[in-house]
Design a protein around this motif. Sequence first.
Motif, short mmCIF file in Angstrom:
data_model
loop_
_atom_site.label_atom_id
_atom_site.label_comp_id
_atom_site.label_asym_id
_atom_site.label_seq_id
_atom_site.Cartn_x
_atom_site.Cartn_y
_atom_site.Cartn_z
N GLU A 127 40.24 24.68 37.76
CA GLU A 127 41.31 25.61 37.41
C GLU A 127 41.05 26.28 36.06
O GLU A 127 41.30 27.46 35.87
N ASN A 128 40.50 25.53 35.11
CA ASN A 128 40.16 26.10 33.81
C ASN A 128 38.96 27.04 33.95
O ASN A 128 38.94 28.12 33.37
N ASP B 274 37.90 28.74 36.54
CA ASP B 274 38.26 30.00 37.20
C ASP B 274 38.92 30.95 36.20
O ASP B 274 38.59 32.14 36.16
N LYS B 275 39.82 30.42 35.40
CA LYS B 275 40.53 31.24 34.41
C LYS B 275 39.56 31.77 33.35
O LYS B 275 39.54 32.96 33.06
N TYR B 276 38.73 30.91 32.80
CA TYR B 276 37.81 31.32 31.73
C TYR B 276 36.69 32.22 32.26
O TYR B 276 36.26 33.14 31.58
N GLN C 109 38.16 35.61 32.70
CA GLN C 109 38.33 36.26 31.40
C GLN C 109 36.98 36.71 30.84
O GLN C 109 36.86 37.81 30.29
#
Length: 145
Positions: free
Chosen positions: A122-123, A125-127, A130
Amino acid sequence: KKSRKKDLGAIMMSYGNVYVAQVAMGADPAQLVKAVKEAEEFDGPSVIIAYTPCSSHGICVGMQKVQEEMKRAVDSGYWLLYRYNPADETPFHLDSKAPSMPYTEFLEGEVRYSSLHRSFPENADKYFAQGAKDAEDRYKKYSEK
């Protein structure tokens, strides 16, 4: 790292009197040679920033493919090739083409990034999203100079 990467080249270019180039030998050897030649000829300070993968990056295809990894970094937009010569009438030259491979595909090829994806998807995918957006914005900014 949760924050955006520093853009050392942009910082150096902001001085206005520094020759700045960003290079990657495996992506474009001719651009590297041109940058070194221009930097040597420039009457003032010069900075050449080179993408140099190392064993700590954990290149999935192995260190024998480091030149190809440099090309992948450029092809994905992770690393841009450019030259800034304040002595030229048109000082900025973007030598990179628009990214031709997905940003995340490049990241997944290095253990330093792919391990985050395995441990904290989950981290990651977000990073990763970004980072891809930041790379897209950086290319757009430099292509408009």
